[in-house]
Scaffold this active site. Sequence first.
Site, PDB file in Angstrom:
ATOM      1  N   SER A  44       0.773  -1.150  -0.135  1.00 49.49           N
ATOM      2  CA  SER A  44       0.007   0.209  -0.037  1.00 49.49           C
ATOM      3  C   SER A  44       0.925   1.390  -0.037  1.00 49.49           C
ATOM      4  CB  SER A  44      -0.802   0.014   1.358  1.00 49.49           C
ATOM      5  OG  SER A  44      -1.845   0.889   1.179  1.00 49.49           O
ATOM      6  N   LEU A  45       0.279   2.423   0.443  1.00 47.97           N
ATOM      7  CA  LEU A  45       1.113   3.598   0.348  1.00 47.97           C
ATOM      8  C   LEU A  45       0.872   4.352   1.501  1.00 47.97           C
ATOM      9  CD1 LEU A  45       0.726   5.225  -3.262  1.00 47.97           C
ATOM     10  CD2 LEU A  45       2.969   4.349  -2.242  1.00 47.97           C
ATOM     11  N   GLU A  76       3.580  11.272  -9.774  1.00 48.16           N
ATOM     12  CA  GLU A  76       2.609  10.583 -10.947  1.00 48.16           C
ATOM     13  C   GLU A  76       1.204  10.925 -10.259  1.00 48.16           C
ATOM     14  OE1 GLU A  76       3.235   6.484 -10.709  1.00 48.16           O
ATOM     15  OE2 GLU A  76       5.340   6.536 -11.304  1.00 48.16           O
ATOM     16  N   LYS A  78      -2.178   9.840  -8.658  1.00 50.53           N
ATOM     17  CA  LYS A  78      -2.694   8.714  -7.912  1.00 50.53           C
ATOM     18  C   LYS A  78      -4.293   8.514  -8.397  1.00 50.53           C
ATOM     19  CE  LYS A  78      -3.077   6.776  -3.354  1.00 50.53           C
ATOM     20  NZ  LYS A  78      -4.520   6.173  -3.391  1.00 50.53           N
ATOM     21  N   ASP A  80      -7.726   6.662  -8.998  1.00 50.82           N
ATOM     22  CA  ASP A  80      -8.562   6.255  -7.939  1.00 50.82           C
ATOM     23  C   ASP A  80      -9.393   5.357  -8.735  1.00 50.82           C
ATOM     24  OD1 ASP A  80     -10.136   5.940  -5.739  1.00 50.82           O
ATOM     25  OD2 ASP A  80     -11.369   7.595  -6.047  1.00 50.82           O
ATOM     26  N   ARG A  99      -5.184  -6.891  -6.442  1.00 51.29           N
ATOM     27  CA  ARG A  99      -4.337  -6.725  -5.316  1.00 51.29           C
ATOM     28  C   ARG A  99      -4.572  -7.490  -4.156  1.00 51.29           C
ATOM     29  NH1 ARG A  99      -3.036  -1.381  -1.747  1.00 51.29           N
ATOM     30  NH2 ARG A  99      -5.123  -1.880  -0.961  1.00 51.29           N
ATOM     31  N   GLU A 134      -3.369   0.716 -12.396  1.00 50.65           N
ATOM     32  CA  GLU A 134      -4.590   0.979 -11.947  1.00 50.65           C
ATOM     33  C   GLU A 134      -5.509   0.567 -12.835  1.00 50.65           C
ATOM     34  OE1 GLU A 134      -4.186   1.347  -8.768  1.00 50.65           O
ATOM     35  OE2 GLU A 134      -6.221   2.417  -7.987  1.00 50.65           O
ATOM     36  N   TYR A 186       1.819   1.761 -13.654  1.00 49.48           N
ATOM     37  CA  TYR A 186       2.674   2.776 -12.757  1.00 49.48           C
ATOM     38  C   TYR A 186       3.738   2.150 -12.147  1.00 49.48           C
ATOM     39  CZ  TYR A 186      -0.421   0.821  -9.265  1.00 49.48           C
ATOM     40  OH  TYR A 186      -1.056   0.164  -8.142  1.00 49.48           O
ATOM     41  N   LYS A 249       7.512   9.196  -5.885  1.00 47.19           N
ATOM     42  CA  LYS A 249       8.614   8.132  -5.828  1.00 47.19           C
ATOM     43  C   LYS A 249       9.956   8.446  -5.915  1.00 47.19           C
ATOM     44  CE  LYS A 249       4.910   5.255  -7.758  1.00 47.19           C
ATOM     45  NZ  LYS A 249       4.467   4.536  -8.799  1.00 47.19           N
ATOM     46  N   LYS A 273      -2.324  13.328  -0.596  1.00 48.86           N
ATOM     47  CA  LYS A 273      -3.763  13.178  -0.790  1.00 48.86           C
ATOM     48  C   LYS A 273      -4.340  14.781  -0.918  1.00 48.86           C
ATOM     49  CE  LYS A 273      -5.889   9.912  -0.392  1.00 48.86           C
ATOM     50  NZ  LYS A 273      -6.187   8.465   0.043  1.00 48.86           N
ATOM     51  N   CYS A 366     -46.974  14.382  -7.440  1.00 43.61           N
ATOM     52  CA  CYS A 366     -46.067  14.606  -8.377  1.00 43.61           C
ATOM     53  C   CYS A 366     -45.864  15.901  -8.869  1.00 43.61           C
ATOM     54  CB  CYS A 366     -46.049  13.632  -9.371  1.00 43.61           C
ATOM     55  SG  CYS A 366     -45.030  13.969 -10.874  1.00 43.61           S
ATOM     56  N   CYS A 369     -47.101  15.868 -12.906  1.00 43.15           N
ATOM     57  CA  CYS A 369     -48.482  15.237 -13.196  1.00 43.15           C
ATOM     58  C   CYS A 369     -49.479  15.053 -12.461  1.00 43.15           C
ATOM     59  CB  CYS A 369     -48.267  13.969 -13.904  1.00 43.15           C
ATOM     60  SG  CYS A 369     -47.933  12.614 -12.770  1.00 43.15           S
ATOM     61  N   CYS A 384     -43.084   8.131  -8.855  1.00 45.09           N
ATOM     62  CA  CYS A 384     -44.516   8.504  -9.591  1.00 45.09           C
ATOM     63  C   CYS A 384     -44.865   7.360 -10.542  1.00 45.09           C
ATOM     64  CB  CYS A 384     -44.165   9.761 -10.312  1.00 45.09           C
ATOM     65  SG  CYS A 384     -45.580   9.980 -11.598  1.00 45.09           S
ATOM     66  N   CYS A 390     -46.660  10.694 -17.315  1.00 38.99           N
ATOM     67  CA  CYS A 390     -45.733  11.916 -16.495  1.00 38.99           C
ATOM     68  C   CYS A 390     -44.963  12.483 -17.360  1.00 38.99           C
ATOM     69  CB  CYS A 390     -45.087  11.510 -15.369  1.00 38.99           C
ATOM     70  SG  CYS A 390     -44.244  12.673 -14.274  1.00 38.99           S
TER      71      CYS A 390
HETATM   72  S1  IVH Z   1       2.602   2.982  -6.574  1.00 41.12           S
HETATM   73  C1  IVH Z   1       4.688   0.132  -3.851  1.00 41.12           C
HETATM   74  N1  IVH Z   1       1.371   4.754  -8.279  1.00 41.12           N
HETATM   75  O1  IVH Z   1      -2.788   3.620  -4.744  1.00 41.12           O
HETATM   76  C2  IVH Z   1       3.955   1.442  -4.363  1.00 41.12           C
HETATM   77  N2  IVH Z   1       0.003   3.580  -6.831  1.00 41.12           N
HETATM   78  O2  IVH Z   1      -2.769   3.663  -1.704  1.00 41.12           O
HETATM   79  C3  IVH Z   1       2.597   0.774  -4.750  1.00 41.12           C
HETATM   80  N3  IVH Z   1      -2.439   4.119  -6.937  1.00 41.12           N
HETATM   81  O3  IVH Z   1      -2.759   0.179  -4.132  1.00 41.12           O
HETATM   82  C4  IVH Z   1       1.794   1.605  -5.537  1.00 41.12           C
HETATM   83  N4  IVH Z   1      -2.099   5.399  -8.747  1.00 41.12           N
HETATM   84  O4  IVH Z   1      -3.909   0.946  -6.235  1.00 41.12           O
HETATM   85  C5  IVH Z   1       1.055   3.630  -7.219  1.00 41.12           C
HETATM   86  N5  IVH Z   1       0.595   6.112  -9.765  1.00 41.12           N
HETATM   87  C6  IVH Z   1       0.411   5.365  -8.806  1.00 41.12           C
HETATM   88  C7  IVH Z   1      -0.750   5.107  -8.294  1.00 41.12           C
HETATM   89  C8  IVH Z   1      -0.891   3.913  -7.359  1.00 41.12           C
HETATM   90  C9  IVH Z   1      -2.896   4.893  -7.827  1.00 41.12           C
HETATM   91  C10 IVH Z   1      -3.093   3.114  -6.078  1.00 41.12           C
HETATM   92  C11 IVH Z   1      -2.720   1.492  -5.950  1.00 41.12           C
HETATM   93  C12 IVH Z   1      -2.126   1.253  -4.578  1.00 41.12           C
HETATM   94  C13 IVH Z   1      -2.846   2.249  -3.758  1.00 41.12           C
HETATM   95  C14 IVH Z   1      -2.098   2.702  -2.493  1.00 41.12           C
END
Ligand code: IVH
Length: 626
Positions: A44-45, A76, A78, A80, A99, A134, A186, A249, A273, A366, A369, A384, A390
């Site tokens: 995760s991050l 980069e 992020k 969603d 994942r 993603e 990514y 990164k 974020k 309504c 109508c 309705c 309507c």
């Molecule tokens: S790098 C070890 N790059 O964010 C590093 N993650 O909160 C792992 N995500 O599970 C992720 N855009 O699904 C990376 N440009 C990006 C991303 C990204 C979206 C998501 C990814 C990860 C989650 C972590």
Amino acid sequence: MFKELEALEKEFPQFKEKNSPTVKVGSTSSKKFEDYTHKTRLYSLDNTYSYEELEKWYEKIKADFPNRKELEVVCELKIDGLAVALTYENSELTVGATRGDGVTGENITANLKTVKTIPKHLTSDGISLEARGEIYMPKSAFEQLNKRQADSRQKLFANPRNAAAGSLRQQNPEITAERELAMFTYAGILNNPEVKTHEETLLYLKKMGFNLNPNFRKCKNIQEAIEYCKHWDKARYDLDYATDGVVIKINELAIQNELGFTSRAPRWATAFKFPPEEMSTTLLDIEINVGRTGAVTPVAVLEPVFISGSTVSRATLHNFDEIKRLDINIGDRVLIKKAAEIIPKVITVMKKGSRQSGAFEAPEKCPFCGSTLVPAEGEVNLYCPNTLGCPAQLKGRVEYWASNDCMDIEGLGESIIAQLVDKELIKSPADLYSLTVDDLMTLDLIARKSAQNLYNSIQASKHPPLARFINALGIRHVGKEMSEILAKKFLTFENLKHASAEDILEIEGAGEKIAGSVLDFFKNSYNNEVLQKLEANSVIPEELKREEGKDTFAGLTFVITGTLSKPRDSFEKIIKQHGGKVSSSVSKKTAYVLLGEAPGSKFDKARELGVKIINEKEFDDLLGEN
Ligand code: IVH
């Protein structure tokens, strides 16, 4: 059934299974896909929420490398969406998995293969690697999908992320293929000593055929990265995909390796974020909106505020329970948010207004109508029931009316319908049948010849099969399948009209919800007026006759896979005409799998379960024997 099982288990404890639903807590989640254990764990991050925190993160790393003046980072967006890992062996995509918990995910290879931006083969031979990225659904595709869902009276997705998740977890890859999914890659595990930085990894992946998000940027130091974050915090609203932050990164892989991972996230990367924007404003009014399918929703009319890149003057209040929950009323100062969701939302009341008129009450009628609104069974919403008359529902209803699975009126599309409604040439679908060629000529951009053609196709649609006619009415919870079942059961429209709740409940698969909405539909006097008008315009569906000796396939379920000599529809029709059922997935209950060329995973599943597999010739023989 649960109660019955409980009673049985009490009486015969010796037969109680240890995995019985009566002992399990929560849902008995039917696992849809096979587990896949990742070769290398997906992390995760860690998140940061301010530029200060971001600087601290960077300075801490720099302290570990005193001989470096600056450390390059790659920024980069992020995305969603949902993280996936793609394994390539000898340049072929072999496994695509979610994942999951990072160690074990779900094997969704068949579905991922339908995503256009995922390469099935790499551009060079003999390469083994793992690519990560993603999966997302573009905002525009999400809106289109929800429009289609609404038109076919199916559940709406809350946001593009949920829509992407739902699309990926389909049993049938054909449905995934219809959804417009895409992937931004990514990261990659390349095992290539020539690649020394993250930037080079990205460029290598690009060369191999992967799709990168074009907005990544290499930055010399954290200051440049902060500029990048500031820029995209504003610019994110112009993108056709949802992003909730920036991932920063460390560029050099050697440094990444030295830093390593904590138990859940890399030390060499962090996510900044974006703040979800919230603003306060005054609630000027609560409007009652009636959607294209009759659902009634209260809408907040706001003093315009600029939030998340656009001016907001309306926000959804979802339903009347939400109004009660928020204890909201006209004149209040309210807090508005527009975060991952695209539709702005009222979060809370900050300061109450004068409230002279007491609590806000849900309307009884309504506003468009005058029909008495009815509660939707099992939902908090009102709707309705004047489905056919309507005005708020008219455009959507007529579009549905004209569509292939309904009256199938060729040439009657969205823009013509919009004109017919706006120019008040039609007030219900019944009015279509009294339109003259001259009426149609008054529409923009329609020549005499196409007006004549449209007139002809409207007239030609007057005697549809009963099932399509029922479907066209747009009765809540009665879609294509249920219309077919109702047609088969009642044989004539008159019979359906006079059906009682008990009659409908006799049908397998029809519950209170369906019985209730069929009855509500025929109770509404406006609907009845439209039905009478249809009849007066000689729009009369075909009646069904009970066909004797044609139930060769009664009680049998078929699954079709691969390409056959005729379109699938025609086989489905034959099977249904002979009393059989068609399903999209193979189970133990499947009687036959009809096999065409290049079959999908259903074929493997059938073999695994020992289901009888037949080709087209054998299918014809089955029919012929009877
Ligand atoms: S790098 C070890 N790059 O964010 C590093 N993650 O909160 C792992 N995500 O599970 C992720 N855009 O699904 C990376 N440009 C990006 C991303 C990204 C979206 C998501 C990814 C990860 C989650 C972590």
